[in-house]
Design a protein around this motif. Structure first.
Motif, PDB file in Angstrom:
ATOM      1  N   ASP A 181       0.838  -1.201   0.000  1.00 14.19           N
ATOM      2  CA  ASP A 181       0.000   0.000   0.000  1.00 14.19           C
ATOM      3  C   ASP A 181       0.873   1.251   0.000  1.00 14.19           C
ATOM      4  N   ALA A 182       0.258   2.374  -0.376  1.00 15.54           N
ATOM      5  CA  ALA A 182       1.020   3.608  -0.560  1.00 15.54           C
ATOM      6  C   ALA A 182       1.692   4.068   0.726  1.00 15.54           C
ATOM      7  N   GLY A 183       0.996   3.926   1.874  1.00 13.98           N
ATOM      8  CA  GLY A 183       1.588   4.362   3.129  1.00 13.98           C
ATOM      9  C   GLY A 183       2.811   3.541   3.494  1.00 13.98           C
ATOM     10  N   THR A 184       2.713   2.217   3.371  1.00 13.02           N
ATOM     11  CA  THR A 184       3.855   1.349   3.672  1.00 13.02           C
ATOM     12  C   THR A 184       4.986   1.615   2.696  1.00 13.02           C
ATOM     13  N   GLU A 185       4.638   1.865   1.429  1.00 13.64           N
ATOM     14  CA  GLU A 185       5.681   2.139   0.440  1.00 13.64           C
ATOM     15  C   GLU A 185       6.462   3.396   0.804  1.00 13.64           C
ATOM     16  N   ARG A 186       5.763   4.432   1.316  1.00 16.05           N
ATOM     17  CA  ARG A 186       6.466   5.650   1.722  1.00 16.05           C
ATOM     18  C   ARG A 186       7.420   5.361   2.876  1.00 16.05           C
ATOM     19  N   GLN A 187       6.980   4.523   3.818  1.00 21.10           N
ATOM     20  CA  GLN A 187       7.845   4.177   4.942  1.00 21.10           C
ATOM     21  C   GLN A 187       9.062   3.382   4.466  1.00 21.10           C
ATOM     22  N   ILE A 188       8.838   2.442   3.540  1.00 19.34           N
ATOM     23  CA  ILE A 188       9.965   1.670   2.989  1.00 19.34           C
ATOM     24  C   ILE A 188      10.931   2.601   2.272  1.00 19.34           C
ATOM     25  N   ARG A 189      10.372   3.534   1.498  1.00 18.25           N
ATOM     26  CA  ARG A 189      11.221   4.439   0.737  1.00 18.25           C
ATOM     27  C   ARG A 189      12.043   5.323   1.668  1.00 18.25           C
ATOM     28  N   ALA A 190      11.438   5.749   2.778  1.00 21.55           N
ATOM     29  CA  ALA A 190      12.175   6.588   3.732  1.00 21.55           C
ATOM     30  C   ALA A 190      13.316   5.804   4.358  1.00 21.55           C
ATOM     31  N   ALA A 191      13.045   4.527   4.717  1.00 20.06           N
ATOM     32  CA  ALA A 191      14.103   3.695   5.305  1.00 20.06           C
ATOM     33  C   ALA A 191      15.208   3.418   4.294  1.00 20.06           C
ATOM     34  N   LEU A 192      14.818   3.185   3.051  1.00 21.43           N
ATOM     35  CA  LEU A 192      15.819   2.883   2.023  1.00 21.43           C
ATOM     36  C   LEU A 192      16.627   4.114   1.651  1.00 21.43           C
ATOM     37  N   ARG A 193      16.025   5.288   1.848  1.00 23.05           N
ATOM     38  CA  ARG A 193      16.768   6.513   1.542  1.00 23.05           C
ATOM     39  C   ARG A 193      17.973   6.639   2.462  1.00 23.05           C
ATOM     40  N   GLU A 194      17.796   6.232   3.718  1.00 21.41           N
ATOM     41  CA  GLU A 194      18.923   6.254   4.647  1.00 21.41           C
ATOM     42  C   GLU A 194      19.964   5.201   4.262  1.00 21.41           C
ATOM     43  N   LEU A 195      19.449   3.987   3.907  1.00 21.85           N
ATOM     44  CA  LEU A 195      20.379   2.927   3.521  1.00 21.85           C
ATOM     45  C   LEU A 195      21.073   3.222   2.197  1.00 21.85           C
ATOM     46  N   GLY A 196      20.397   3.991   1.357  1.00 18.77           N
ATOM     47  CA  GLY A 196      20.913   4.224   0.024  1.00 18.77           C
ATOM     48  C   GLY A 196      21.923   5.342  -0.107  1.00 18.77           C
ATOM     49  N   LYS A 197      22.289   5.981   0.992  1.00 14.94           N
ATOM     50  CA  LYS A 197      23.248   7.076   0.901  1.00 14.94           C
ATOM     51  C   LYS A 197      24.603   6.615   0.397  1.00 14.94           C
ATOM     52  N   ALA A 198      24.956   5.362   0.668  1.00 15.69           N
ATOM     53  CA  ALA A 198      26.235   4.844   0.192  1.00 15.69           C
ATOM     54  C   ALA A 198      26.041   3.798  -0.891  1.00 15.69           C
ATOM     55  N   ARG A 199      24.815   3.702  -1.423  1.00 18.63           N
ATOM     56  CA  ARG A 199      24.511   2.683  -2.420  1.00 18.63           C
ATOM     57  C   ARG A 199      23.979   3.307  -3.699  1.00 18.63           C
ATOM     58  N   THR A 200      24.144   2.567  -4.758  1.00 14.83           N
ATOM     59  CA  THR A 200      23.576   2.949  -6.050  1.00 14.83           C
ATOM     60  C   THR A 200      22.221   2.267  -6.176  1.00 14.83           C
ATOM     61  N   THR A 201      21.186   3.013  -6.502  1.00 15.89           N
ATOM     62  CA  THR A 201      19.826   2.476  -6.478  1.00 15.89           C
ATOM     63  C   THR A 201      19.138   2.670  -7.821  1.00 15.89           C
ATOM     64  N   LEU A 202      18.526   1.585  -8.314  1.00 15.97           N
ATOM     65  CA  LEU A 202      17.659   1.635  -9.495  1.00 15.97           C
ATOM     66  C   LEU A 202      16.267   1.216  -9.059  1.00 15.97           C
ATOM     67  N   ILE A 203      15.271   1.998  -9.434  1.00 12.46           N
ATOM     68  CA  ILE A 203      13.887   1.662  -9.117  1.00 12.46           C
ATOM     69  C   ILE A 203      13.124   1.523 -10.428  1.00 12.46           C
ATOM     70  N   ILE A 204      12.631   0.338 -10.669  1.00 18.08           N
ATOM     71  CA  ILE A 204      11.821   0.061 -11.851  1.00 18.08           C
ATOM     72  C   ILE A 204      10.391  -0.082 -11.383  1.00 18.08           C
ATOM     73  N   SER A 205       9.494   0.704 -11.939  1.00 18.88           N
ATOM     74  CA  SER A 205       8.119   0.664 -11.463  1.00 18.88           C
ATOM     75  C   SER A 205       7.177   1.184 -12.527  1.00 18.88           C
ATOM     76  N   HIS A 206       5.938   0.708 -12.455  1.00 11.82           N
ATOM     77  CA  HIS A 206       4.906   1.277 -13.320  1.00 11.82           C
ATOM     78  C   HIS A 206       4.109   2.342 -12.575  1.00 11.82           C
ATOM     79  N   ARG A 207       4.358   2.459 -11.231  1.00 12.44           N
ATOM     80  CA  ARG A 207       3.710   3.488 -10.432  1.00 12.44           C
ATOM     81  C   ARG A 207       4.674   4.652 -10.258  1.00 12.44           C
ATOM     82  N   LEU A 208       4.287   5.791 -10.743  1.00 12.28           N
ATOM     83  CA  LEU A 208       5.178   6.953 -10.679  1.00 12.28           C
ATOM     84  C   LEU A 208       5.429   7.383  -9.238  1.00 12.28           C
ATOM     85  N   GLY A 209       4.488   7.102  -8.330  1.00 12.12           N
ATOM     86  CA  GLY A 209       4.695   7.465  -6.946  1.00 12.12           C
ATOM     87  C   GLY A 209       5.889   6.767  -6.326  1.00 12.12           C
TER      88      GLY A 209
END
Length: 628
Positions: free
Chosen positions: A541-569
């Protein structure tokens, strides 16, 4: 596991053009290859051959001793009282010799059967292990072309066919050769005419066995294919049992399974008819030969040219020879099945994975984790037509996120597969920190690249074991941290068994979103430097996805990230977004830049966020349609 090489040497899975559907070439080379595998077990093989030869020789002693016993018994009746004691002692001695020969023959036959069966199971174990190991290394391209039901059939039924050949045919052939060769020489040397008559049924049985071999080999191949079809239908039905029930398609599925089962039954009945017709012909030949021996031998006994004991020896020899000779059909059938089954197994074992470490490949050395696509072309077909990706170029470095969007079939998921080198590019190259991923070891590459795929697969194990699949020795704290980042920890804490909770087959006890979050946690645990999310939050769901994205943003500071999605959000926050269409990058920029461009990305945005009627005046209907 070392498996003897085929003749000729096999090539790449793509270079040879072989798949599991292609018919194997059956030849004597397959049988020789199986025998070379058995010969590696020198002690067991040597003891088995020795036991077979000794057992056959003890078996050949029984007709001689019985013949002597008959002559002694006849002499006992004709002798006077003074000579009866000598004849009776000779008779008792012969009886003990017959008993001893029978006991020794039984002991060595038991040892021969034990060694043959144990050797067959050892070879079966080695083949299954080597086969499973090869399946782990064959590329995704191979598994895309081959149905898993056929591979399972090869790894189970075909390996069993090879094992049965070693168990039923090898040592029995040695025993038969000694009985027919040495035993036949002995009876012919006693009386050429009777000896020839006693052996007269053997050539006919051998001929019938040779004929049946051709048919049994062909019908076994067809039967295996039909059993593979049965396996495929059952596997698909069990995997999609909810769909079947939802559409009330049980009758359709049962009819489909019945058709395949009937075809397999028809072929099995045809094989039974062939086998028993040949058995009847072999019995007729045997009893005809025995009748001739009785007629000719009896005449010689009446004329005094032959003793009754010698005639009994010939008849006993034929009785002993009957069963081994009748087993020629079983030996030939086992050899035919072993040759075809071995060919099917070796066909897979001999394939060289299309995706493998190149000679001299070095471990990937990560300095920053910069991922770069340089003019990449790709096709799933070996002939390169059609191209799924065309001239794709982009770069993304540590702490940055690249979003990839596009209509279905545009090549988005293909990019994820190429980063982990599940497939090789047709043109151009993919580099990480300037190193072509084709020139580094696969283990080091996949340790640095984490791909969270669209289809989540969970093992029938605990939540903890599923998360720690990539690092089974990891501490429990890190498992909890990965689950926390995937927004799964709170759910797990509410379960009675917490992280020891079993997820069931393919994770069916979890919801779609829970399975995806568990898959994300599993991919995050090894700490990859390059993370690829292939529509991995589609069921969240959109709310959980925002929480996951926030957590991954912290983890991704030293990582290269590719996001493939059909949902622009899911990717509007990315540092750069590329829009794929027809395998090409047709638009690129930040979210704001692409909206301002008013092109396909803007059309897709309006469809998803504002609704189809809110498309901007500059976006054509064709662009909006393509964006879907």
């Amino acid at each position: 596991m070392s498996i003897p090489a085929a003749e000729p040497a096999a090539g790449s899975e793509e270079a040879t053009g072989k798949t599991a559907a292609s018919p194997p070439v059956v030849s004597a080379n397959v049988i020789l290859r199986i025998l070379r595998m058995a010969a590696r077990h020198r002690v067991g093989m040597a003891l088995g051959i020795l036991c077979a030869v000794v057992a056959a020789n003890f078996q050949l002693l029984i007709p001689r001793y019985l013949g002597d016993a008959v002559d002694h018994a006849q002499g006992l009746l004709a002798r006077t009282a003074s000579g009866r004691d000598v004849a009776e002692a000779a008779l008792w001695t012969t009886a003990l010799l017959v008993l001893g020969a029978g006991v020794m023959r039984g002991v060595f036959t038991m040892l021969q059967n034990y060694l043959g069966e144990s050797l067959g199971h050892r070879i079966g174990y080695e083949l299954r292990l080597a086969y499973f190991e090869k399946l782990q290394r064959l590329s995704f391209g191979y598994h895309d072309r081959v149905h898993s039901g056929d591979l399972i059939t090869r790894g189970m039924l075909d390996v069993e066919g090879v094992r049965r050949f070693l168990e039923n045919a090898v040592f029995r052939t040695i025993t038969l050769a000694v009985l027919v060769g040495y035993g036949g020489y002995h009876v012919v040397s006693i009386d050429p005419v009777l000896g020839t008559l006693a052996l007269s049924f053997v050539p006919f049985v051998a001929w019938r066995a040779a004929v049946s071999r051709l048919w049994l080999r062909r019908t076994w191949r067809t039967l295996q294919e039909r059993l593979s079809e049965l396996t495929r239908i059952m596997e698909e039905n069990l995997g999609g049992i909810k769909v079947v029930r939802a559409f009330v398609a049980q009758a359709f599925e049962l009819a489909k399974f019945d058709r395949a089962s009937s075809a397999a039954l028809a072929m099995s009945l045809r094989r039974i008819d062939l086998r028993y017709r040949n058995g009847a012909a072999m019995s007729l030949a045997y009893y005809t030969a025995m009748g001739l021996v009785l007629w000719v031998g009896g005449s010689k006994v009446i004329e005094g040219a032959l003793s009754v004991g010698t005639l009994a020896e010939f008849l006993t020899f034929m009785a002993i020879l009957q069963q081994p000779v009748r087993q020629i059909g079983m030996i030939v059938n086992s050899a035919a099945r072993g040759s075809i089954s071995g060919a099917r197994v070796f066909e897979v074992l001999d394939l060289e994975p299309a995706i493998r470490d190149q000679p001299g490949a070095q471990a990937l050395a990560i300095t920053q984790g910069v991922l770069r696509f340089e003019h990449v072309d790709f096709s799933y077909r070996s002939d390169g037509v059609p191209l799924v990706l065309r001239d794709v170029t982009f770069e993304v470095g540590p702490g940055r996120t690249l979003g990839i969007v596009g209509p279905p079939g545009s090549g988005k998921s293909t990019l994820a597969h190429l980063v982990a080198r599940f497939y090789d590019v047709r043109a151009g190259r993919i580099t990480i920190d300037g190193q072509d991923i084709r020139h580094v070891t696969l283990d080091s590459l996949r340790a640095c690249v984490g791909v969270m795929q669209q289809d989540t697969f969970l093992f029938s194990a605990s939540i903890q074991n599923n998360i720690a699949y990539g690092d089974p020795e990891v501490a429990e704290e890190r498992i909890a941290e990965a689950a926390e980042s995937a927004q799964l920890h709170r759910f797990v804490e509410r379960l009675p068994a917490r992280y020891e909770t079993l997820v069931g087959e393919r994770g069916l006890t979890l919801s779609g979103g829970q399975r995806q979050r568990l898959s994300i946690a599993r991919s995050l645990l090894p700490g990859p430097k390059v993370i690829v999310f292939d529509d991995s939050t589609a069921s969240v769901d959109a709310g959980t996805e925002r929480q996951i994205r926030a957590a991954l943003r912290e983890l991704g500071k030293a990582r290269t990230t590719l996001i493939i999605s059909h949902r622009l959000g899911s990717l509007m926050h990315a540092d750069e977004i590329v829009f794929l269409d027809g395998g090409r990058i047709v638009e690129r920029g930040t979210h704001a830049e692409l909206l301002a461009l008013g092109g396909r990305y803007r059309g897709l945005y309006d469809l998803q966020v504002r609704g189809a009627d809110a498309s901007p005046p500059g976006a054509s209907l064709s662009e909006s349609s393509r964006a879907q």
